[in-house]
Design a protein around this motif. Structure first.
Motif, mmCIF file in Angstrom:
data_model
loop_
_atom_site.group_PDB
_atom_site.id
_atom_site.type_symbol
_atom_site.label_atom_id
_atom_site.label_comp_id
_atom_site.label_asym_id
_atom_site.label_seq_id
_atom_site.Cartn_x
_atom_site.Cartn_y
_atom_site.Cartn_z
ATOM 1 N N UNK A 42 0.800 -1.229 0.000
ATOM 2 C CA UNK A 42 0.000 0.000 0.000
ATOM 3 C C UNK A 42 0.835 1.283 0.000
ATOM 4 N N UNK A 43 2.178 1.156 -0.058
ATOM 5 C CA UNK A 43 3.025 2.350 -0.090
ATOM 6 C C UNK A 43 3.999 2.231 -1.254
ATOM 7 N N UNK A 44 4.529 3.359 -1.681
ATOM 8 C CA UNK A 44 5.493 3.363 -2.775
ATOM 9 C C UNK A 44 6.781 2.641 -2.350
ATOM 10 N N UNK A 45 7.274 1.721 -3.183
ATOM 11 C CA UNK A 45 8.525 1.015 -2.853
ATOM 12 C C UNK A 45 9.563 1.215 -3.970
ATOM 13 N N UNK A 46 9.237 2.072 -4.926
ATOM 14 C CA UNK A 46 10.143 2.301 -6.064
ATOM 15 C C UNK A 46 11.526 2.715 -5.561
ATOM 16 N N UNK A 47 12.550 1.967 -5.984
ATOM 17 C CA UNK A 47 13.920 2.312 -5.626
ATOM 18 C C UNK A 47 14.296 1.990 -4.181
ATOM 19 N N UNK A 48 13.413 1.300 -3.444
ATOM 20 C CA UNK A 48 13.680 1.045 -2.013
ATOM 21 C C UNK A 48 14.373 -0.305 -1.794
ATOM 22 N N UNK A 49 15.078 -0.382 -0.650
ATOM 23 C CA UNK A 49 15.698 -1.632 -0.202
ATOM 24 C C UNK A 49 14.638 -2.331 0.656
ATOM 25 N N UNK A 50 14.002 -3.371 0.113
ATOM 26 C CA UNK A 50 12.820 -3.963 0.765
ATOM 27 C C UNK A 50 13.129 -5.292 1.450
ATOM 28 N N UNK A 51 12.599 -5.464 2.662
ATOM 29 C CA UNK A 51 12.775 -6.701 3.433
ATOM 30 C C UNK A 51 11.389 -7.255 3.726
ATOM 31 N N UNK A 52 11.078 -8.419 3.178
ATOM 32 C CA UNK A 52 9.775 -9.037 3.437
ATOM 33 C C UNK A 52 9.982 -10.173 4.441
ATOM 34 N N UNK A 53 9.330 -10.059 5.605
ATOM 35 C CA UNK A 53 9.564 -11.009 6.713
ATOM 36 C C UNK A 53 8.453 -12.064 6.732
ATOM 37 N N UNK A 54 8.844 -13.309 6.565
ATOM 38 C CA UNK A 54 7.847 -14.383 6.542
ATOM 39 C C UNK A 54 8.493 -15.721 6.910
ATOM 40 N N UNK A 55 8.034 -16.351 7.991
ATOM 41 C CA UNK A 55 8.447 -17.725 8.287
ATOM 42 C C UNK A 55 7.524 -18.654 7.515
ATOM 43 N N UNK A 56 8.079 -19.671 6.895
ATOM 44 C CA UNK A 56 7.207 -20.583 6.144
ATOM 45 C C UNK A 56 6.805 -21.755 7.053
ATOM 46 N N UNK A 57 6.203 -21.367 8.174
ATOM 47 C CA UNK A 57 5.727 -22.358 9.157
ATOM 48 C C UNK A 57 4.262 -22.692 8.863
ATOM 49 N N UNK A 58 3.657 -23.505 9.716
ATOM 50 C CA UNK A 58 2.269 -23.939 9.541
ATOM 51 C C UNK A 58 1.310 -22.766 9.354
ATOM 52 N N UNK A 59 0.425 -22.757 8.410
ATOM 53 C CA UNK A 59 0.302 -23.676 7.273
ATOM 54 C C UNK A 59 1.353 -23.325 6.208
ATOM 55 N N UNK A 60 2.319 -24.209 6.052
ATOM 56 C CA UNK A 60 3.530 -23.931 5.268
ATOM 57 C C UNK A 60 3.211 -23.501 3.834
ATOM 58 N N UNK A 61 2.282 -24.177 3.195
ATOM 59 C CA UNK A 61 2.041 -23.877 1.770
ATOM 60 C C UNK A 61 1.424 -22.490 1.589
ATOM 61 N N UNK A 62 0.505 -22.125 2.486
ATOM 62 C CA UNK A 62 -0.107 -20.786 2.415
ATOM 63 C C UNK A 62 0.947 -19.711 2.649
#
Ligand code: R5P
Length: 310
Positions: A42-62
């Motif tokens: 929902x915010x501008x990320x053009x030219x930004x250094x982006x960190x997406x935080x996500x553990x692939x824990x239960x429910x792992x596939x989702x």
């Protein structure tokens, strides 16, 4: 820098955000009627250094799918660099063929993350260090020792400590812990003497009258850990504690631990605590938010991460 949280572990993301004093970027996640997922940054990320935080824990596939879709959204939003921050990397135990016509899903997941558009991966205590080689982009694999070792030193000052690997596969990790603590090392060797008979636990090393600290990367059903704790007590251990990085805790694991002879199981918050853990006398969580936060800061400032572990 932009910090974006997936839905798997919002509490950890918020703690990382407050460590870095960087707000979490607004993101909208929706499900369509057929359960397909839609992610909008929902915010501008053009030219930004982006960190997406996500553990692939239960429910792992989702959670995995959410990670892939978010990376794609960031890429199409012209982010300058995208780092997939994966405190717990699910599917890591499927890192080799276990028989004919079986997959190497850890490699498949690495391919998917790369194909989605990630430039780097920041993860913690991969089941096997070699999984880093499944990626053709840089991977930083943090170790939990900076969080666990001070806690162990604090709680067990002056005790006769012995670090335990609960199986032969965990010896390298346990040896590194023993070295940092100046403690002895022992190994549990599980063997089924004959098909159809139950497993025998051989304890290699002297644990008698010692405070035993089992270290491992994952606790899933709790079988490995509770069996190890029982074998150590039978061999005369004074106390048994465990420091395990990722608390998968599937099925009846929490009840199994509560009923075990283990004094305390300490986990990190790479996977969020479940309701079943609330009030359990012998389970505790330590946060890795500052460790991951510091690694994010250093990535963004192009500074050394290995310096965190000296
Ligand atoms: C196996 O190699 C891992 O390091 C863990 O020991 C294992 O995944 C634990 O699983 P469980 O709790 O189901 O015995």
């Amino acid at each position: 820098m932009k910090l974006i949280s997936g839905s798997s572990n919002r509490t950890l993301s918020e703690a990382i955000s407050s460590y870095l004093n960087v707000p979490l970027t607004q993101v909208s996640m929706k499900r369509f009627g057929d359960n397909e997922l839609f992610v909008e940054i929902m915010e501008n990320v053009r030219g930004e250094d982006c960190f997406f935080i996500q553990s692939t824990c239960y429910p792992a596939n989702d959670h995995l799918m959410e990670l892939l879709i978010a990376i794609d959204a960031l890429k199409r939003g012209s982010a300058r660099r995208i780092t997939a921050v994966i405190p717990y990397f699910g599917y890591a135990r499927q890192d080799r063929k276990t028989g004919g016509r079986t997959p190497i899903t850890a490699k498949l997941v690495a391919n998917l993350i790369t194909a989605a558009g990630a430039d780097r991966v920041l993860t913690m205590e991969l089941h096997a260090g070699q999984i880093q080689g499944f990626f053709d982009i840089p991977v930083d694999n943090l170790i939990a020792a900076p969080v666990f070792v001070p806690d162990i030193k604090n709680k067990f000052k002056g005790s006769n400590l012995c670090v335990i690997s609960p199986d032969v596969g965990g010896v390298v990790r346990a040896r590194a812990f023993a070295k940092r603590l100046g403690a002895d090392l022992a190994i549990i060797d599980k063997r089924r003497e004959k098909a159809g008979t139950s497993e025998v636990m051989h304890v290699i090393g002297d644990v008698k009258d010692k405070v035993c600290i089992i270290v491992d990367d994952i606790i899933d059903s709790g079988g490995t850990l509770c069996n190890a704790a029982g074998a150590l007590k039978e061999h005369g251990a004074k106390e048994v504690h465990a420091y395990i990085v990722h608390g998968v805790l599937s099925g009846g694991a929490v009840a199994r631990i509560a009923d075990s002879p283990m004094e305390k199981l300490v986990l990190t918050d790479s996977i969020p605590a479940t309701e079943a853990m609330t009030g359990v006398h012998n389970i505790e969580q330590l946060s890795v938010a500052s460790l991951i936060g510091e690694a994010i800061r250093r990535t963004s400032e192009e500074r050394s991460i290995s310096a965190l572990f000296r």
